[in-house]
Enzyme design. Structure first.
Site, PDB file in Angstrom:
ATOM      1  N   THR A 105      -8.283   6.907  -1.589  1.00  0.00           N
ATOM      2  CA  THR A 105      -9.652   6.399  -1.730  1.00  0.00           C
ATOM      3  C   THR A 105     -10.671   7.504  -1.492  1.00  0.00           C
ATOM      4  OG1 THR A 105      -9.397   5.536   0.507  1.00  0.00           O
ATOM      5  CG2 THR A 105      -9.243   3.951  -1.287  1.00  0.00           C
ATOM      6  N   HIS A 152       0.800  -1.228   0.000  1.00  0.00           N
ATOM      7  CA  HIS A 152       0.000   0.000   0.000  1.00  0.00           C
ATOM      8  C   HIS A 152       0.828   1.271   0.000  1.00  0.00           C
ATOM      9  CE1 HIS A 152      -3.969  -1.849   0.889  1.00  0.00           C
ATOM     10  NE2 HIS A 152      -3.210  -2.791   1.420  1.00  0.00           N
ATOM     11  N   LYS A 208       1.242  14.497   1.031  1.00  0.00           N
ATOM     12  CA  LYS A 208      -0.114  14.775   0.551  1.00  0.00           C
ATOM     13  C   LYS A 208      -0.311  16.270   0.278  1.00  0.00           C
ATOM     14  CE  LYS A 208      -2.118  10.849   3.142  1.00  0.00           C
ATOM     15  NZ  LYS A 208      -2.766   9.947   2.177  1.00  0.00           N
ATOM     16  N   LYS A 239      -8.063  13.681   4.640  1.00  0.00           N
ATOM     17  CA  LYS A 239      -7.122  12.558   4.601  1.00  0.00           C
ATOM     18  C   LYS A 239      -6.142  12.729   5.741  1.00  0.00           C
ATOM     19  CE  LYS A 239      -6.247  13.981   0.353  1.00  0.00           C
ATOM     20  NZ  LYS A 239      -6.478  12.755  -0.413  1.00  0.00           N
ATOM     21  N   ARG A 240      -5.366  11.676   6.046  1.00  0.00           N
ATOM     22  CA  ARG A 240      -4.336  11.829   7.050  1.00  0.00           C
ATOM     23  C   ARG A 240      -3.404  12.979   6.676  1.00  0.00           C
ATOM     24  NH1 ARG A 240      -3.816   8.070  11.478  1.00  0.00           N
ATOM     25  NH2 ARG A 240      -1.795   9.056  11.817  1.00  0.00           N
ATOM     26  N   LYS A 287     -14.418   8.336  -3.330  1.00  0.00           N
ATOM     27  CA  LYS A 287     -15.659   8.633  -2.598  1.00  0.00           C
ATOM     28  C   LYS A 287     -16.208   9.983  -3.030  1.00  0.00           C
ATOM     29  CE  LYS A 287     -13.559   6.013   1.096  1.00  0.00           C
ATOM     30  NZ  LYS A 287     -12.539   6.102   2.162  1.00  0.00           N
TER      31      LYS A 287
HETATM   32  C1  26W Z   1       4.920   0.580   9.412  1.00  0.00           C
HETATM   33  C2  26W Z   1       4.040   1.739   9.542  1.00  0.00           C
HETATM   34  C3  26W Z   1       3.026   1.841   8.463  1.00  0.00           C
HETATM   35  C4  26W Z   1       1.719   2.054   8.792  1.00  0.00           C
HETATM   36  C5  26W Z   1       0.798   2.155   7.816  1.00  0.00           C
HETATM   37  C6  26W Z   1       3.401   1.743   7.162  1.00  0.00           C
HETATM   38  C7  26W Z   1       2.472   1.843   6.175  1.00  0.00           C
HETATM   39  C8  26W Z   1       1.161   2.041   6.495  1.00  0.00           C
HETATM   40  C9  26W Z   1       0.123   2.081   5.415  1.00  0.00           C
HETATM   41  C10 26W Z   1       0.650   1.397   4.190  1.00  0.00           C
HETATM   42  C11 26W Z   1      -0.347   3.445   5.129  1.00  0.00           C
HETATM   43  C12 26W Z   1      -1.627   3.465   4.326  1.00  0.00           C
HETATM   44  O1  26W Z   1      -2.702   3.532   4.899  1.00  0.00           O
HETATM   45  N1  26W Z   1      -1.535   3.470   2.990  1.00  0.00           N
HETATM   46  C13 26W Z   1      -2.646   3.882   2.170  1.00  0.00           C
HETATM   47  O2  26W Z   1      -3.372   2.750   1.701  1.00  0.00           O
HETATM   48  C14 26W Z   1      -4.518   3.156   0.979  1.00  0.00           C
HETATM   49  C15 26W Z   1      -5.301   1.913   0.630  1.00  0.00           C
HETATM   50  O3  26W Z   1      -4.615   1.148  -0.308  1.00  0.00           O
HETATM   51  C16 26W Z   1      -4.133   3.964  -0.244  1.00  0.00           C
HETATM   52  O4  26W Z   1      -5.312   4.419  -0.856  1.00  0.00           O
HETATM   53  C17 26W Z   1      -3.271   5.160   0.158  1.00  0.00           C
HETATM   54  O5  26W Z   1      -2.795   5.825  -0.996  1.00  0.00           O
HETATM   55  C18 26W Z   1      -2.105   4.699   0.999  1.00  0.00           C
HETATM   56  O6  26W Z   1      -1.382   5.806   1.495  1.00  0.00           O
END
Ligand code: 26W
Length: 808
Positions: A659, A359, A557, A551-552, A663
């Site tokens: 996402t 992701h 971003k 969004k976060r 939406k």
């Molecule tokens: C190790 C810490 C950590 C925590 C969370 C690393 C990575 C993450 C996630 C990968 C972050 C995340 O939420 N990614 C998002 O995933 C969504 C669903 O696929 C995408 O739409 C977003 O672009 C992406 O940032």
């Protein structure tokens, strides 16, 4: 054997009677003396009861068919409120409403008591919920596995514009939606040592044992009988942990030490988004989830099967990013050490069972764990990972003889000052399929982050573009628009066949339909304005263009770029240059990781600018800005239907998919965006003329960096930019300093293109009919972004499963 009320009937009379019965027998009270919580819990149970029969029938159909199951492993789920969802899916919304009216209870007051389980950080967790929703809707046999954190994602408040985090004690009053299953507890080991058995087999003697206790929530499908489940695990100390003798001696803290240590494992969700955070407790959480899930999967497999050679035919385990990737080592350990399978046999099963979704592209989000930590916490798993790596690197050497660089590049173990386990590498090596979450993202993964693997095993790499649940994000979030769409299309089949939205194309130029479309938007903006006034004290104009960024908070971003443009508008309005200004409501929502100071500074700046804009009588007729605190799924359901403009302005190449972009487009917002993540596919589908594109693309970003990017050059050449950065320097000096000296995300390079594009937005907004047409077309052409399509793609390309219908 038949059961008592297999089909609780859906008349207001029966619903009301069942509610009173739940009040009486489950809460031990009557309508006259019921508290608000009593009433809410009874309502929830009455709605839940209406799904139980479907769940029982689903379980029976699955038992009968003994099908291939999808097991979705995710450390995060953002389910959203359950009451609105389950009322809709059980088809009882109307009768519940009349029943409540008959009992003198207020639906809105009861809904306010429904707490959303915030067991995730952002997009990845919400995606998991949208996929579960779609799997149930498509009759795919599936179970979601996760952790039942006592505390979910923190509650966000602002104090003097700064984010403060408060605990989210989401089960404080109990959770009426879950079923506890203490009989299915599993034991999970940590620490200890290994002892040789025969051959490669070893026995692991853990130094600490923790219990995993499951509970499940129902995951109903829409317009089908299937009800799947999500199983969440809570850590508990074993029964002997309470030290009675110490308690007797007055050592109250010491007496419960072991209980506290064990239960801490599922105490809290790590509130970090996309930054690697190597905490031992987090690794413990991952191993805890993986062990409980695998043991439960094997328990379920054994209900109908006995031969390990059937396992990979009956089980698909989808790994949601790297957080559950330790499952690969744990399954090998179970098969080799506990079940006595030969290594190669076990490996061939394991490899076929797992599939991995990545992701991110951010290097800082690619998880790695220090070998020393894994060795101490999970000694046997570390040995197994070393062996997997050894055999894998032999394969690499055979393919690239003498190429040590290749070995270093692909190895599961990163060498350096301290050795680390690269979880993404373990995931790719141990899976039969790897996918990114949007076309561009999948392409970049194969070209950069996982390039060597894509070269080695091209057939293993796929793209599955993300999607969102139209039930949650159109029907529940936007009832007015849903009604209008249903009226126009003649029925509501579009809710489970979203391509039918294409039928709206013919209405895009119909003045009468356009007028009603605008009416819906206006009423939705009014709802948002009412809520905004109540929570922030700021009065939004319901006729102003509603310009949304939700969004976060993350530097890539570029919420900062959004704020810079607000400052531009502020300056222009003050100077009386209002030719390209249309009244706008700027809406922000989103949380920052508690330790992410750069993101928190941007948040602070956003709040300061909001105050500056709203309090300036010369500016506020044109411009209002709110930052709605505590953005979550419920808040998304409020904001998205009101939005006219969707801000998707990340630096190209950084956002895996996004996402909220989907939406918002589905709800008729036009996107202003870069060619990043799924924006690319949104633009392809809705049409370039209905999308405001600006900024550098990935190739141009690379070229700019190649030439040696100096943000200061942009500052010096652009007078308006200079003015804006100077204003920022007064408000948040550190931000201005960063922009001028290390503008990591090329904010200044994209500034002029963005501001000019916003001027195009304003001109387009003035053409009311043209805008409405584009809005309708955004909805009509976004059917592709249903999570149903996403799940169908997974089924076809990765899971190779077919639906199992559940009879009436
Ligand atoms: C190790 C810490 C950590 C925590 C969370 C690393 C990575 C993450 C996630 C990968 C972050 C995340 O939420 N990614 C998002 O995933 C969504 C669903 O696929 C995408 O739409 C977003 O672009 C992406 O940032």
């Amino acid at each position: 054997m038949t059961y008592v009320t297999p089909h609780p009937s859906n008349t207001p009379g029966d619903f009301g009677r069942d509610l009173l019965s739940n009040l009486y027998y489950q809460r031990g009270t009557t309508l006259e003396s019921a508290s608000a919580q009593d009433a809410y819990h009874s309502l929830a149970l009455t709605v839940r009861d209406r799904l139980v029969d479907r769940y029982i029938r689903t379980a029976a159909a699955h038992y009968q068919a003994n099908p291939r199951f999808i097991y979705y492993l995710s450390a995060e789920y953002m389910l959203g409120k359950q009451l609105d969802q389950n009322l809709l899916y059980s088809g009882t919304a109307d009768c519940a409403r009349s029943a409540l009216a008959g009992l003198g209870l207020s639906p809105a007051e009861l809904d306010a008591l429904d707490v959303e389980p915030g067991l995730g950080n952002g997009g990845l967790g919400r995606l998991a919920a949208c996929l579960l929703d779609a799997m149930a809707t498509l009759d795919i046999p599936a179970v979601g596995y996760g952790i039942r954190y006592d505390f979910g994602i923190f509650k966000q408040a602002f104090e003097d514009g700064a984010q403060v985090e408060r605990p989210d004690d989401w089960t404080f009053y109990g959770n009426p939606w879950e079923f506890h299953a203490s009989d299915d507890q599993q034991t999970v080991g940590f620490y200890g040592h290994t002892e040789p058995l025969d051959g490669v087999r070893k026995s692991w003697v853990p130094g600490e044992i923790v219990m995993g206790e499951p509970s499940h929530m129902l995951v109903p499908g829409y317009a089908t009988s299937t009800v799947n489940i999500i199983r969440l695990w809570r850590a508990r100390a074993s029964r002997e942990s309470f030290d009675l003798s110490r308690f007797g001696a007055g050592q109250y803290g010491e007496a419960v030490e072991e209980i506290v240590r064990s239960e801490n494992i599922s105490k809290v969700l790590y509130p970090d988004d996309s930054t690697e955070l190597g905490r031992e407790l987090r690794l413990k959480q991952q191993h805890f989830l993986v062990t409980c899930a695998l043991r439960d999967i094997v328990r379920r497999f054994r209900l109908r099967n006995s031969d390990w050679d059937d396992f990979a035919g009956k089980v698909v385990i989808q790994l949601n990013d790297t957080h559950p990737v330790m499952a690969i080592a744990e399954l090998m350990r179970m098969l080799v050490d506990e079940e006595g399978l030969e290594w190669d046999h076990a490996w061939s099963i394991t490899r076929r069972v797992f599939a991995y979704t990545c992701h991110t592209l951010l290097p800082e989000a690619l998880e790695t764990w220090p070998v020393r930590l894994v060795q101490r916490l999970l000694p046997r798993h570390m040995e197994i990972i070393f062996l997997i790596n050894h055999l894998f690197l032999r394969e690499v050497s055979a393919r690239y003889p003498g190429d040590d660089g290749k070995l270093r590049e692909l190895s599961i173990i990163a060498e350096g000052d301290e050795q680390r386990v690269r979880m993404a590498h373990l995931a790719v090596v141990g899976s039969s399929a790897v996918n990114g979450v949007a076309e561009l993202h999948s392409r970049l993964l194969a070209a950069t982050t996982l390039h060597g693997f894509a070269e080695l095993w091209p057939g293993r790499f796929h793209n599955v573009t993300n999607g969102v649940s139209p039930r949650r994000f159109v029907r529940l979030a936007n009832p007015r628009l849903s009604e209008l769409i249903t009226e126009r299309l003649g029925d509501d089949r579009w809710l489970s066949d979203l391509d039918r939205l294409g039928g709206l194309e013919s209405a895009a130029d119909d003045p009468e339909f356009q007028e009603r479309w605008r009416q819906v938007k206006r009423l939705n903006r009014q709802d948002l304005a009412d809520q905004a006034l109540a929570t922030t004290g700021v009065a939004l104009d319901p006729d102003a263009l509603c310009d949304v960024m939700i969004k976060r908070f993350h530097e890539y971003k570029r919420q900062l770029l959004r704020v810079l443009h607000v400052v531009v508008m502020h300056h222009r309005i003050r100077r009386g240059e209002v030719a390209d200004v249309v009244p706008r409501s700027i809406v922000f929502g989103g949380k920052a990781a508690p330790g992410y100071y750069a993101a928190k500074r941007i948040m602070q700046l956003a709040n300061t600018v909001a105050g500056m804009v709203n309090e300036d009588p010369a500016v506020s007729p044109y411009l209002k800005m709110i930052f709605l605190p505590d953005y979550n799924v419920s808040r998304a359901q409020l904001i998205i239907p009101a939005a006219d403009l969707s801000e998707q302005i990340s630096l190209a190449g950084k956002e895996a998919s996004g996402t909220s972009n989907m939406k918002l487009a589905l709800n008729g917002a036009l996107t202003i965006g870069t060619l990043d993540g799924a924006n690319v596919e949104i633009r392809d589908r809705v049409g370039a003329e209905n999308f405001f594109l600006f900024g550098l693309d990935t190739a141009e970003v690379a070229a700019v960096r190649e030439k040696g990017y100096r943000s200061r050059d942009f500052y010096e050449r652009d007078e308006e930019l200079r003015e804006v950065v100077d204003t920022v320097a007064r408000l948040e000096p550190q931000i201005a300093d960063d922009l001028l000296n290390h503008d990591e995300y090329l904010t200044l390079a994209d500034f002029r293109a963005y501001v000019d594009c916003q001027d195009r937005v304003a001109r387009a907004w003035r053409d009311t009919a043209g805008w409405t047409r584009a809005s309708i077309l955004n909805t009509a052409r976004s059917g592709f972004f249903s999570s149903d399509r996403t799940v169908r793609d997974y089924c076809r390309d990765i899971w190779h499963v077919t639906p199992v219908p559940v009879g009436e």
